[in-house]
Design a protein around this motif. Structure first.
Motif, PDB file in Angstrom:
ATOM      1  N   LEU A  12       0.830  -1.280  -0.020  1.00 64.06           N
ATOM      2  CA  LEU A  12      -0.084   0.029  -0.063  1.00 64.06           C
ATOM      3  C   LEU A  12       0.860   1.296  -0.220  1.00 64.06           C
ATOM      4  CD1 LEU A  12      -2.689  -1.267   2.392  1.00 64.06           C
ATOM      5  CD2 LEU A  12      -3.001  -0.554   0.181  1.00 64.06           C
ATOM      6  N   THR A  13       1.983   1.261   0.904  1.00 61.62           N
ATOM      7  CA  THR A  13       2.951   2.221   0.830  1.00 61.62           C
ATOM      8  C   THR A  13       3.499   2.911  -0.512  1.00 61.62           C
ATOM      9  OG1 THR A  13       3.198   1.864   3.137  1.00 61.62           O
ATOM     10  CG2 THR A  13       4.968   3.265   1.779  1.00 61.62           C
ATOM     11  N   THR A  14       3.973   1.535  -1.278  1.00 58.36           N
ATOM     12  CA  THR A  14       4.560   1.791  -2.486  1.00 58.36           C
ATOM     13  C   THR A  14       3.549   2.069  -3.534  1.00 58.36           C
ATOM     14  OG1 THR A  14       6.029  -0.338  -1.945  1.00 58.36           O
ATOM     15  CG2 THR A  14       5.770   0.116  -4.139  1.00 58.36           C
ATOM     16  N   ILE A  15       2.491   1.537  -3.578  1.00 58.36           N
ATOM     17  CA  ILE A  15       1.337   2.169  -4.584  1.00 58.36           C
ATOM     18  C   ILE A  15       1.245   3.467  -4.342  1.00 58.36           C
ATOM     19  CG2 ILE A  15      -1.161   1.728  -5.227  1.00 58.36           C
ATOM     20  CD1 ILE A  15      -0.795  -1.470  -4.546  1.00 58.36           C
ATOM     21  N   GLY A  16       0.765   3.728  -3.146  1.00 52.61           N
ATOM     22  CA  GLY A  16       0.543   5.439  -2.769  1.00 52.61           C
ATOM     23  C   GLY A  16       2.096   6.358  -3.089  1.00 52.61           C
ATOM     24  N   LEU A  17       2.954   5.727  -2.863  1.00 50.06           N
ATOM     25  CA  LEU A  17       4.206   6.427  -3.517  1.00 50.06           C
ATOM     26  C   LEU A  17       4.264   6.665  -5.000  1.00 50.06           C
ATOM     27  CD1 LEU A  17       7.046   7.589  -3.029  1.00 50.06           C
ATOM     28  CD2 LEU A  17       7.836   5.242  -3.124  1.00 50.06           C
ATOM     29  N   ALA A  18       3.884   5.233  -5.644  1.00 47.36           N
ATOM     30  CA  ALA A  18       3.885   5.521  -6.968  1.00 47.36           C
ATOM     31  C   ALA A  18       2.797   6.637  -7.656  1.00 47.36           C
ATOM     32  CB  ALA A  18       3.603   4.191  -7.686  1.00 47.36           C
ATOM     33  N   LEU A  19       1.565   6.496  -7.087  1.00 49.72           N
ATOM     34  CA  LEU A  19       0.436   7.343  -7.309  1.00 49.72           C
ATOM     35  C   LEU A  19       0.996   8.971  -6.939  1.00 49.72           C
ATOM     36  CD1 LEU A  19      -2.738   5.466  -6.121  1.00 49.72           C
ATOM     37  CD2 LEU A  19      -2.018   5.891  -8.639  1.00 49.72           C
ATOM     38  N   HIS A  20       1.675   9.083  -5.892  1.00 53.30           N
ATOM     39  CA  HIS A  20       2.195  10.579  -5.651  1.00 53.30           C
ATOM     40  C   HIS A  20       3.245  10.911  -6.739  1.00 53.30           C
ATOM     41  CE1 HIS A  20       3.438  13.239  -2.409  1.00 53.30           C
ATOM     42  NE2 HIS A  20       4.514  13.472  -3.258  1.00 53.30           N
ATOM     43  N   ILE A  21       4.202  10.118  -7.145  1.00 50.04           N
ATOM     44  CA  ILE A  21       5.061  10.425  -8.074  1.00 50.04           C
ATOM     45  C   ILE A  21       4.278  10.713  -9.499  1.00 50.04           C
ATOM     46  CG2 ILE A  21       7.065   9.607  -9.464  1.00 50.04           C
ATOM     47  CD1 ILE A  21       8.259   8.361  -6.663  1.00 50.04           C
ATOM     48  N   LEU A  22       3.321   9.807  -9.936  1.00 53.96           N
ATOM     49  CA  LEU A  22       2.581   9.888 -11.130  1.00 53.96           C
ATOM     50  C   LEU A  22       1.948  11.307 -11.074  1.00 53.96           C
ATOM     51  CD1 LEU A  22       1.502   8.402 -13.681  1.00 53.96           C
ATOM     52  CD2 LEU A  22      -0.295   7.577 -12.283  1.00 53.96           C
ATOM     53  N   GLU A  23       1.238  11.475  -9.923  1.00 54.04           N
ATOM     54  CA  GLU A  23       0.259  12.613 -10.075  1.00 54.04           C
ATOM     55  C   GLU A  23       1.195  13.947 -10.435  1.00 54.04           C
ATOM     56  OE1 GLU A  23      -3.071  14.687  -7.570  1.00 54.04           O
ATOM     57  OE2 GLU A  23      -1.644  13.558  -6.259  1.00 54.04           O
ATOM     58  N   GLY A  24       2.627  13.821 -10.011  1.00 47.88           N
ATOM     59  CA  GLY A  24       3.560  14.961 -10.064  1.00 47.88           C
ATOM     60  C   GLY A  24       3.745  15.387 -11.908  1.00 47.88           C
ATOM     61  N   MET A  25       3.554  14.197 -12.563  1.00 46.16           N
ATOM     62  CA  MET A  25       3.827  14.271 -13.737  1.00 46.16           C
ATOM     63  C   MET A  25       2.605  14.588 -14.719  1.00 46.16           C
ATOM     64  SD  MET A  25       5.865  10.641 -14.438  1.00 46.16           S
ATOM     65  CE  MET A  25       6.939  10.267 -13.289  1.00 46.16           C
ATOM     66  N   ILE A  26       1.409  14.678 -14.006  1.00 47.78           N
ATOM     67  CA  ILE A  26       0.186  15.016 -14.503  1.00 47.78           C
ATOM     68  C   ILE A  26       0.003  16.483 -14.481  1.00 47.78           C
ATOM     69  CG2 ILE A  26      -2.345  14.725 -14.544  1.00 47.78           C
ATOM     70  CD1 ILE A  26      -1.832  11.814 -13.135  1.00 47.78           C
ATOM     71  N   PRO A  27      -0.232  17.103 -15.628  1.00 47.91           N
ATOM     72  CA  PRO A  27      -0.659  18.507 -15.687  1.00 47.91           C
ATOM     73  C   PRO A  27      -1.886  18.835 -14.605  1.00 47.91           C
ATOM     74  CG  PRO A  27      -0.456  17.627 -17.939  1.00 47.91           C
ATOM     75  CD  PRO A  27      -0.594  16.627 -17.098  1.00 47.91           C
ATOM     76  N   ASN A  28      -1.719  19.949 -14.169  1.00 48.74           N
ATOM     77  CA  ASN A  28      -2.630  20.542 -13.374  1.00 48.74           C
ATOM     78  C   ASN A  28      -4.208  20.654 -14.003  1.00 48.74           C
ATOM     79  OD1 ASN A  28      -4.325  21.925 -11.481  1.00 48.74           O
ATOM     80  ND2 ASN A  28      -2.970  23.560 -10.838  1.00 48.74           N
TER      81      ASN A  28
END
Length: 173
Positions: A12-28
């Protein structure tokens, strides 16, 4: 704590981390309306962890995710915003989930979490820049919180429904 629980919390921590990093790549998605606003994809994992494991482990998963993301991305300052938002939103969601769940669905819980997250982040920003006037931005952040909270709540609710039976079997074995 059982090994299976530790493994699931690590996942769960790893998936949360991946989503956190992925979201940083998505335009606002709110560019022009709410600069700096994000969807809060990693909060899906926080809600799922809260629903399955409770407050203690949701806090651990969320804080670890924020720390690791801050170190990996190299955004140490933003780590303070993330941790403050994660702690406040997780605690607020737990209170609503635990004591007011007959009035609020997981979607409502998520909206409260999003609101708390933004208030915590503005408090950190006000402390860093030493200016309380930043709270003039609060109404815009609250409005975006409603939309992002609904989206995150719907997603977490769907995911939690699909995984709850499977997770309970794993936790009890």
């Amino acid at each position: 704590m059982k090994i299976k629980q530790i493994i699931y919390l690590a996942l769960l921590t790893t998936i949360g981390l991946a989503l956190h990093i992925l979201e940083g790549m998505i335009p606002n998605p709110f560019l022009g309306i709410a600069p700096g606003a994000k969807l809060g994809l990693a909060n899906i994992i926080g809600l799922i962890t809260l629903g399955i494991f409770g407050l203690k482990y949701a806090l651990i998963v969320n804080v670890l995710r924020c720390i690791i993301a801050g170190l990996v991305i190299g955004a140490i300052t933003s780590m303070f915003y993330s941790i403050a938002g994660a702690v406040v939103s997780t605690c607020l969601m737990w209170i609503i989930y635990r004591y007011l769940s007959k009035y609020f669905s997981l979607i409502g819980v998520s909206v409260f979490g999003a609101l708390g997250h933004n208030i915590a982040q503005l408090l950190v920003a006000a402390a860093i820049i030493n200016n309380i006037r930043i709270f003039v931005y609060l109404p815009v952040m609250m409005l975006t919180s409603i939309f992002t909270g609904i989206f995150i709540g719907i997603t977490a609710n769907y995911t939690l429904e699909k995984t709850r039976i499977h997770m309970k079997n794993i936790i009890s074995n």
